[in-house]
Design a protein around this motif. Structure first.
Motif, short mmCIF file in Angstrom:
data_model
loop_
_atom_site.label_atom_id
_atom_site.label_comp_id
_atom_site.label_asym_id
_atom_site.label_seq_id
_atom_site.Cartn_x
_atom_site.Cartn_y
_atom_site.Cartn_z
N ASP A 110 42.75 38.59 15.30
CA ASP A 110 41.85 40.53 16.01
C ASP A 110 43.26 41.11 15.80
O ASP A 110 43.84 42.86 15.45
N GLY A 111 44.09 40.68 17.12
CA GLY A 111 45.48 41.55 17.80
C GLY A 111 46.15 41.76 16.14
O GLY A 111 47.09 42.49 16.93
N VAL A 112 46.32 40.85 15.90
CA VAL A 112 47.05 40.80 14.61
C VAL A 112 47.05 42.21 13.80
O VAL A 112 47.90 43.27 12.93
N ILE A 113 45.75 42.06 13.07
CA ILE A 113 45.23 43.19 12.57
C ILE A 113 45.28 45.21 13.22
O ILE A 113 46.45 46.09 12.46
N ILE A 328 50.32 50.19 27.49
CA ILE A 328 49.28 51.10 26.54
C ILE A 328 49.24 50.48 25.40
O ILE A 328 48.09 51.05 25.07
N GLY A 329 49.57 50.41 24.93
CA GLY A 329 49.09 49.16 23.44
C GLY A 329 48.11 48.41 24.41
O GLY A 329 46.94 48.52 23.16
N VAL A 448 59.84 52.55 16.13
CA VAL A 448 60.03 51.00 16.10
C VAL A 448 60.04 50.36 16.58
O VAL A 448 59.72 49.22 17.22
N SER A 449 61.45 50.37 18.00
CA SER A 449 62.12 49.66 19.04
C SER A 449 60.43 49.61 20.08
O SER A 449 60.19 48.31 20.17
N PHE A 453 58.06 45.48 20.14
CA PHE A 453 58.41 45.07 21.51
C PHE A 453 57.61 45.13 22.09
O PHE A 453 57.66 45.12 23.13
N GLY A 454 56.74 46.71 21.85
CA GLY A 454 55.45 47.59 22.74
C GLY A 454 54.73 46.77 22.25
O GLY A 454 53.76 45.64 22.55
N ASP A 455 53.81 47.41 21.92
CA ASP A 455 52.27 47.34 21.70
C ASP A 455 52.11 46.44 20.76
O ASP A 455 50.97 45.81 20.13
N VAL A 456 53.31 46.41 19.51
CA VAL A 456 52.65 45.14 18.79
C VAL A 456 52.80 43.66 18.67
O VAL A 456 51.76 43.32 18.93
#
Length: 542
Positions: A110-113, A328-329, A448-449, A453-456
């Motif tokens: 679910d997080g991957v989506i 935040i993400g 992109v960064s 490295f953040g919310d993804v």
């Protein structure tokens, strides 16, 4: 008498056969042959002002940004995302709801989506930023938003985990097309004393869009089904995708307009002059007198990347932004579920949506206005970033420590206001630490960064932590503590030497003409084609 007659004769000869008038050629402008000049369109009147004034352009970018983040909020809402299938000890399993229930997804999947859009954003952002030097940026936005529209509709007809994941990747392409170009345009055209405030208005659409997405996704998902939420988003974005192909752009600072040689008629002398556009040392100039090949686009891209990475202020700013966006993400994706679990909220989507709207609007606008009042400088921006994030982290951390729902709402709202006050200042630093010609790439790589490295990684990692400890309060406290790291990184930026490079490209002593773009807007200014013009008549020397 003889002298007067001779003088009159000389004057008559001079009038009938005037001597050739030397034509001054501006530095960096080549002389053209008569055949070439005959084909050159000469502007005979002042260009018609574009309907897309700075304020209207700001509104358009804000609406596009908001629709993009409505999609982020909708896919995180309980109405669209739903809940997983649950099996009791007796072996009876519920069907679940939404995407997670229909496709039987774990919290990790679910997080991957939620993070899949990053693949498209990662690949497309540098490409769009580089192409902006040679292609009308608004055409690029039109292409990207068209991809976004079809991808959103594709999410609505997806059949399994992989099909919806691919569509989410393509959604990132659409975001990449405008996120790196919108901020430079806004910064260029905003009033000097309101630049950060205008950026704040644009970035205010991020929390507002997510919050509206919570409400929208919850209502549409529960009333019509989660697939219809994506269909609605596609319909909302379609007009802006079309607009990207027909709107006439304003000129971006650091880049020449379509066709670098711009003919302008001086009103007093009626002399047609050629505007000479200065270039920066990192952008290759086409030297027709030399047989040396021009630099390739890839080489230019790596040179620009090197310039960004060598800028310490830019790197520190982005590192703090990464840590900030990590939190935040995860808040935006897991917030409704965590609130539902901890405080047993029956309307978690509505409550988190309301908190995010108020916190986002008040905080983002306040951050931009405060920095403008403080005098918009890079050190002042870092002071505001560090202070607001530190105080916001204290309030958000304290909120999750309380078991009372009302205490949580008050403290978390104050924390959200403080945390969102960073949106204008952090992007101000990204824009003003690099030369104007590098700003699209600066914004693209920053975006992109903070996602890569953040919310993804934060969404699936928080899912893994929750799967292991099975306590949303503890998980939320661990996540919130990372805001203290972001505050510390931005605090370092206060003491680094900084230079505002907003006007650097325009201060070069040697102006040369360069062709950075070879396309013209769809809505062109009317020009007259001259069929037989020699050099003297072209410059219209009187």
């Amino acid at each position: 008498m003889g002298l007067e007659t001779a003088a009159d004769t000389a004057v008559q000869d001079q009038e009938s056969n005037p001597p050739p008038v030397p034509v001054p050629v501006p530095v960096g402008v080549e002389k053209k042959s008569e055949s070439e000049m005959a084909k050159t369109p000469v502007s005979l009147s002042e260009p018609t002002p574009s309907w897309f004034t700075p304020k209207r352009l700001l509104v358009i970018f804000c609406v596009i940004n908001m629709v993009n983040y409505v999609d982020r909020g909708a896919i995180a809402s309980n109405g669209v995302n739903g809940s997983a299938r649950v099996c009791s000890k007796s072996g009876v399993c519920s069907h679940g709801s939404g995407i997670q229930g229909d496709f039987d997804l774990s919290n990790f999947k679910d997080g991957v989506i939620s993070s899949a859009f990053m693949v498209g954003l990662l690949v497309a952002s540098p490409i769009f930023a580089s192409l902006a030097k040679s292609i009308n940026p608004f055409r690029l936005i039109g292409v990207g938003l068209s991809v976004w529209t079809f991808a959103a509709a594709g999410c609505g007809i997806s059949i399994d985990f992989w099909s919806i994941t691919i569509c989410r990747m393509l959604v990132g392409v659409g975001e990449a097309s405008f996120i790196s170009l919108a901020a430079p345009f806004i910064d260029d055209n905003a009033p000097v004393t309101q630049r950060t405030a205008w950026l704040g208005i644009f970035y205010m659409c991020i929390p507002t869009g997510i919050a509206v997405g919570y409400v929208y996704g919850g209502w549409v998902g529960n009333s019509f089904g989660w697939r219809y939420a994506f269909f609605g988003e596609a319909i909302l974005m379609l007009p802006f995708a079309i607009l990207g192909f027909v709107m006439k752009p304003l000129q971006m600072k650091g880049f020449s307009p379509a066709g670098s040689k711009k003919s302008l008629t001086t009103p007093k002398t009626n002399v047609i002059e050629v505007e000479v556009i200065p270039t920066d040392k990192d952008v290759p100039v086409l030297d027709r007198s030399s047989n040396k090949p021009s630099r390739s686009g890839l080489f230019r891209f790596w040179q620009d990347m090197k310039a960004l990475l060598l800028e310490k202020i830019y790197v520190v700013n982005v590192l703090g932004y990464i840590a900030y966006n990590f939190v935040i993400g995860a808040y935006s994706y897991w917030g409704p579920k965590a609130g539902y679990s901890i405080y047993h909220m029956s309307n978690a989507d509505m409550l988190f949506g309301g908190i995010t709207i108020v916190g986002g609007i008040v905080g983002t606008l306040a951050g931009g206005i405060i920095l403008d009042r403080m005098n918009s400088t890079i050190p002042n921006a870092f002071k505001l970033l560090s202070t607001a994030t530190f105080l916001g982290a204290i309030f958000c951390f304290s909120a999750f420590c309380f078991k009372n729902l009302y205490a949580f709402i008050v403290l978390f709202l104050i924390g959200e206001i403080l945390v969102f006050a960073t949106q204008g200042p952090v992007n101000f630093v990204c824009l003003h630490t690099v030369k104007p010609s590098l700003r699209p790439l600066s914004m693209a790589m920053s975006t992109v960064s903070i996602h890569v490295f953040g919310d993804v990684p934060s969404s699936p990692l928080v899912g893994v932590v929750q799967d292991n400890i099975n306590n949303w309060r503890t998980t939320a406290l661990i996540l919130t503590s990372i805001l203290f790291l972001a505050s510390g990184i931005w605090f370092i930026g206060i003491f680094l030497h900084s230079v505002d490079r907003y006007d650097e490209d325009n201060e070069l002593p040697n102006a040369t003409t360069t062709e950075r773009t070879n396309t013209t807007p769809l809505l062109e200014d009317k020009t007259a084609e001259t069929t037989a013009v020699n050099i003297n008549s072209t410059f219209n020397v009187v």
